[in-house]
Design a protein around this motif. Sequence first.
Motif, PDB file in Angstrom:
ATOM      1  N   HIS A  20     -12.478   4.613  -5.013  1.00  9.58           N
ATOM      2  CA  HIS A  20     -12.310   4.032  -3.726  1.00  9.58           C
ATOM      3  C   HIS A  20     -11.254   3.385  -3.627  1.00  9.58           C
ATOM      4  CE1 HIS A  20     -16.450   2.831  -2.251  1.00  9.58           C
ATOM      5  NE2 HIS A  20     -16.928   2.969  -3.940  1.00  9.58           N
ATOM      6  N   ILE A  21     -10.434   3.473  -4.218  1.00  7.78           N
ATOM      7  CA  ILE A  21      -9.006   3.023  -4.421  1.00  7.78           C
ATOM      8  C   ILE A  21      -7.958   3.913  -3.466  1.00  7.78           C
ATOM      9  CG2 ILE A  21      -8.184   3.046  -5.970  1.00  7.78           C
ATOM     10  CD1 ILE A  21      -6.593  -0.106  -6.684  1.00  7.78           C
ATOM     11  N   ILE A  22      -7.756   5.619  -4.750  1.00  9.80           N
ATOM     12  CA  ILE A  22      -7.483   6.234  -4.544  1.00  9.80           C
ATOM     13  C   ILE A  22      -7.400   7.092  -3.581  1.00  9.80           C
ATOM     14  CG2 ILE A  22      -6.898   8.081  -5.480  1.00  9.80           C
ATOM     15  CD1 ILE A  22      -8.124   7.400  -8.058  1.00  9.80           C
ATOM     16  N   PRO A  23      -8.804   6.995  -2.413  1.00 10.75           N
ATOM     17  CA  PRO A  23      -8.878   7.980  -1.161  1.00 10.75           C
ATOM     18  C   PRO A  23      -7.930   6.908  -0.320  1.00 10.75           C
ATOM     19  CG  PRO A  23     -10.680   6.766  -1.788  1.00 10.75           C
ATOM     20  CD  PRO A  23      -9.850   7.450  -3.260  1.00 10.75           C
ATOM     21  N   LEU A  24      -8.154   5.474  -0.121  1.00 16.39           N
ATOM     22  CA  LEU A  24      -7.383   4.735   0.579  1.00 16.39           C
ATOM     23  C   LEU A  24      -6.250   5.218   0.598  1.00 16.39           C
ATOM     24  CD1 LEU A  24      -7.518   3.305   3.569  1.00 16.39           C
ATOM     25  CD2 LEU A  24      -8.353   1.274   1.664  1.00 16.39           C
ATOM     26  N   LEU A  25      -5.390   5.008  -0.541  1.00 15.55           N
ATOM     27  CA  LEU A  25      -4.205   4.566  -0.665  1.00 15.55           C
ATOM     28  C   LEU A  25      -3.286   6.367  -0.607  1.00 15.55           C
ATOM     29  CD1 LEU A  25      -3.296   3.181  -4.394  1.00 15.55           C
ATOM     30  CD2 LEU A  25      -3.257   2.184  -1.612  1.00 15.55           C
ATOM     31  N   ASP A  26      -4.478   7.510  -0.244  1.00 15.41           N
ATOM     32  CA  ASP A  26      -4.054   8.631   0.268  1.00 15.41           C
ATOM     33  C   ASP A  26      -3.555   8.970   1.365  1.00 15.41           C
ATOM     34  OD1 ASP A  26      -3.437   9.834  -2.281  1.00 15.41           O
ATOM     35  OD2 ASP A  26      -5.885  10.460  -2.429  1.00 15.41           O
ATOM     36  N   PHE A  27      -4.550   7.397   2.126  1.00 18.69           N
ATOM     37  CA  PHE A  27      -4.721   7.263   3.694  1.00 18.69           C
ATOM     38  C   PHE A  27      -3.361   6.775   3.910  1.00 18.69           C
ATOM     39  CE2 PHE A  27      -6.182   5.836   7.145  1.00 18.69           C
ATOM     40  CZ  PHE A  27      -6.382   6.408   7.510  1.00 18.69           C
ATOM     41  N   THR A  28      -3.075   6.148   3.153  1.00 19.99           N
ATOM     42  CA  THR A  28      -1.937   5.548   3.968  1.00 19.99           C
ATOM     43  C   THR A  28      -1.030   5.992   3.533  1.00 19.99           C
ATOM     44  OG1 THR A  28      -3.420   3.621   2.789  1.00 19.99           O
ATOM     45  CG2 THR A  28      -1.209   2.701   3.184  1.00 19.99           C
ATOM     46  N   HIS A  29      -0.854   6.958   2.388  1.00 20.22           N
ATOM     47  CA  HIS A  29       0.323   7.517   2.639  1.00 20.22           C
ATOM     48  C   HIS A  29       0.090   8.705   3.228  1.00 20.22           C
ATOM     49  CE1 HIS A  29       2.941   9.991   1.392  1.00 20.22           C
ATOM     50  NE2 HIS A  29       2.051  11.179   0.963  1.00 20.22           N
ATOM     51  N   ARG A  30      -0.553   8.991   4.698  1.00 19.54           N
ATOM     52  CA  ARG A  30      -0.822  10.075   5.303  1.00 19.54           C
ATOM     53  C   ARG A  30      -0.298   9.111   6.383  1.00 19.54           C
ATOM     54  NH1 ARG A  30      -0.023  14.036   2.969  1.00 19.54           N
ATOM     55  NH2 ARG A  30      -1.086  14.379   1.089  1.00 19.54           N
ATOM     56  N   LEU A  31      -0.845   7.740   6.735  1.00 17.01           N
ATOM     57  CA  LEU A  31      -0.262   7.220   7.379  1.00 17.01           C
ATOM     58  C   LEU A  31       0.903   7.262   8.230  1.00 17.01           C
ATOM     59  CD1 LEU A  31      -2.295   5.237  10.103  1.00 17.01           C
ATOM     60  CD2 LEU A  31      -2.223   3.255   8.034  1.00 17.01           C
ATOM     61  N   ALA A  32       1.463   6.889   6.549  1.00 13.06           N
ATOM     62  CA  ALA A  32       2.985   6.353   6.704  1.00 13.06           C
ATOM     63  C   ALA A  32       3.948   6.773   6.821  1.00 13.06           C
ATOM     64  CB  ALA A  32       3.495   5.719   5.500  1.00 13.06           C
ATOM     65  N   LEU A  33       3.520   8.812   6.549  1.00 11.76           N
ATOM     66  CA  LEU A  33       4.010   9.765   6.998  1.00 11.76           C
ATOM     67  C   LEU A  33       4.064  10.121   8.829  1.00 11.76           C
ATOM     68  CD1 LEU A  33       2.905  12.407   4.053  1.00 11.76           C
ATOM     69  CD2 LEU A  33       5.074  11.174   4.685  1.00 11.76           C
ATOM     70  N   ALA A  34       2.821  10.233   8.536  1.00 18.53           N
ATOM     71  CA  ALA A  34       2.836   9.833  10.336  1.00 18.53           C
ATOM     72  C   ALA A  34       3.475   9.236  11.449  1.00 18.53           C
ATOM     73  CB  ALA A  34       0.944   9.603  11.137  1.00 18.53           C
ATOM     74  N   ALA A  35       4.006   8.477  11.051  1.00 14.48           N
ATOM     75  CA  ALA A  35       5.157   6.560  11.076  1.00 14.48           C
ATOM     76  C   ALA A  35       6.135   6.913  11.054  1.00 14.48           C
ATOM     77  CB  ALA A  35       3.992   5.355  11.362  1.00 14.48           C
ATOM     78  N   THR A  36       6.434   7.913  10.604  1.00 15.87           N
ATOM     79  CA  THR A  36       8.043   7.718  10.179  1.00 15.87           C
ATOM     80  C   THR A  36       9.215   7.563  11.503  1.00 15.87           C
ATOM     81  OG1 THR A  36       8.575  10.757  10.426  1.00 15.87           O
ATOM     82  CG2 THR A  36       7.775   9.265   8.152  1.00 15.87           C
ATOM     83  N   ASP A  37       8.425   7.867  12.986  1.00 14.27           N
ATOM     84  CA  ASP A  37      10.062   7.929  14.470  1.00 14.27           C
ATOM     85  C   ASP A  37       9.318   6.593  14.591  1.00 14.27           C
ATOM     86  OD1 ASP A  37      10.606  10.261  13.191  1.00 14.27           O
ATOM     87  OD2 ASP A  37       9.095  11.200  14.576  1.00 14.27           O
ATOM     88  N   ILE A  38       8.314   5.690  13.789  1.00 14.35           N
ATOM     89  CA  ILE A  38       7.900   4.085  14.881  1.00 14.35           C
ATOM     90  C   ILE A  38       8.245   3.261  13.218  1.00 14.35           C
ATOM     91  CG2 ILE A  38       6.571   5.599  16.718  1.00 14.35           C
ATOM     92  CD1 ILE A  38       4.169   3.692  14.581  1.00 14.35           C
ATOM     93  N   ASP A  39       8.425   1.611  13.958  1.00 13.75           N
ATOM     94  CA  ASP A  39       8.866   0.475  13.337  1.00 13.75           C
ATOM     95  C   ASP A  39       7.404   0.189  13.218  1.00 13.75           C
ATOM     96  OD1 ASP A  39       9.530  -1.663  11.990  1.00 13.75           O
ATOM     97  OD2 ASP A  39       9.931  -2.426  13.541  1.00 13.75           O
ATOM     98  N   LEU A  40       6.737   0.802  11.991  1.00 14.84           N
ATOM     99  CA  LEU A  40       5.418   0.170  11.179  1.00 14.84           C
ATOM    100  C   LEU A  40       5.431  -0.236  10.179  1.00 14.84           C
ATOM    101  CD1 LEU A  40       1.939   0.326  11.596  1.00 14.84           C
ATOM    102  CD2 LEU A  40       2.055   3.162  10.354  1.00 14.84           C
ATOM    103  N   THR A  41       4.774  -1.422   9.924  1.00 16.21           N
ATOM    104  CA  THR A  41       4.932  -2.543   9.089  1.00 16.21           C
ATOM    105  C   THR A  41       3.608  -2.206   8.229  1.00 16.21           C
ATOM    106  OG1 THR A  41       6.561  -3.214   9.794  1.00 16.21           O
ATOM    107  CG2 THR A  41       5.220  -4.506   7.476  1.00 16.21           C
ATOM    108  N   ILE A  42       3.100  -1.475   6.991  1.00 17.13           N
ATOM    109  CA  ILE A  42       1.993  -1.748   6.026  1.00 17.13           C
ATOM    110  C   ILE A  42       2.182  -2.892   4.932  1.00 17.13           C
ATOM    111  CG2 ILE A  42       0.361  -0.323   4.483  1.00 17.13           C
ATOM    112  CD1 ILE A  42       1.572   2.731   6.151  1.00 17.13           C
ATOM    113  N   THR A  43       1.321  -3.354   4.518  1.00 18.37           N
ATOM    114  CA  THR A  43       0.803  -3.972   3.667  1.00 18.37           C
ATOM    115  C   THR A  43      -0.226  -3.883   3.230  1.00 18.37           C
ATOM    116  OG1 THR A  43       1.480  -5.931   4.763  1.00 18.37           O
ATOM    117  CG2 THR A  43       0.805  -6.397   2.381  1.00 18.37           C
ATOM    118  N   VAL A  44       0.096  -3.450   1.538  1.00 10.89           N
ATOM    119  CA  VAL A  44      -1.586  -2.910   0.806  1.00 10.89           C
ATOM    120  C   VAL A  44      -1.799  -4.918   0.191  1.00 10.89           C
ATOM    121  CG1 VAL A  44      -2.477  -1.644  -1.157  1.00 10.89           C
ATOM    122  CG2 VAL A  44      -0.866  -1.065   0.414  1.00 10.89           C
ATOM    123  N   LEU A  45      -3.303  -5.317  -0.112  1.00  9.26           N
ATOM    124  CA  LEU A  45      -3.328  -5.832  -0.463  1.00  9.26           C
ATOM    125  C   LEU A  45      -4.420  -5.527  -1.952  1.00  9.26           C
ATOM    126  CD1 LEU A  45      -4.199  -8.830  -1.025  1.00  9.26           C
ATOM    127  CD2 LEU A  45      -6.250  -8.356   0.027  1.00  9.26           C
TER     128      LEU A  45
END
Length: 347
Positions: A20-45
């Motif tokens: 569970h944790i590994i694929p969601l962190l992989d998704f978070t990585h993709r999310l961060a890559l997709a948002a490189t041109d915008i001011d997106l804040t991501i917090t991981v609990l």
Amino acid sequence: MATLRSGSHILVFPFPAQGHIIPLLDFTHRLALAATDIDLTITVLVTPKNLPFLTQLLAAHPRIQPLVLPFPPHPSIPSAVENLKDLPSRCLPALMHTLGQLYHPLLSWFQSHPSPPSAIVSDMFLGWTQRLASRVGAKHIVFSPSGAMALSIFYSLWMELPRLDDPRDQTAVVSFDKLPNCPKYPWWKISGLYRACVEGDPAMEFIKDIFHANIQSWGLVVNSFNQLERPYFDHLKRVMGCDRVWAVGPLLPLHDHDDLTVAVHRGGSSSVPLDHLLTWLDACEDGEVVYVCFGSQVVLTNDQMAGVASGLEKSGVRFIWSIKEPSVGHVEANYGMIPNGFEDGVA
């Protein structure tokens, strides 16, 4: 997925289990890559002992922030354990239940944050966060680490609540008539989590509410792809009453594709160094190697281990057999031991 807006803040909450944790962190990585041109804040609990899972992600994306909350105690979970990989599978209900105690600490964090998240992306086993999202005015998005068909069956189980006419008949067939292709399974093959359900038990009522809350969520992200499971994605859209169901898989490991060795600690340490394994694989022909694995939770009985070992040895094929290291309790109960002489016999 929906368009990310500049200035958005997303809270990601993975469930502490390997698959569970590994694929969601992989998704978070993709999310961060997709948002490189915008001011997106991501917090991981995460809880303290799960923080090392974030090492690679935080190194790749320094702007991602960890939120570390103390692991809530539970009488069935040893004080030093915070991940299902270190627990027998029967402890899954206890782990799901005890993590619900993070509701109020997380609510306090939201209320004190100067710019709180506008969306929560949480694992399918953390559906109680939908209630939190509603309270703080955030969108709630469920993440499923596995396929759309499996999730459809999960949702059907917890919505329809099928029961055995004769509790002793483990071969009785359960039909899922509302699902595409009407799958059928004997009782013993359906979710162990569901089969352990006892009506009126607080933990099980809590888990039932988790899946009902998931269905009420704003959106759903599934680690699969439409070409494989389109009928089940369409079914999930009907169940949720919206089209906000996204196929984002298969999610690949977070690494530089030219250097696979950086992913070595994703699921824990290995008895075989990864560079040795890759060198061996490179010397094999395509399609020549059989991969054998029963998941990160399953520990086979010694008789079952002997059966798999015998089959592999007699087949003469090249193989990789990935085995969860047995605990002292497993060994004492005759689980998880590789037969004596097997490794020499197939060397």
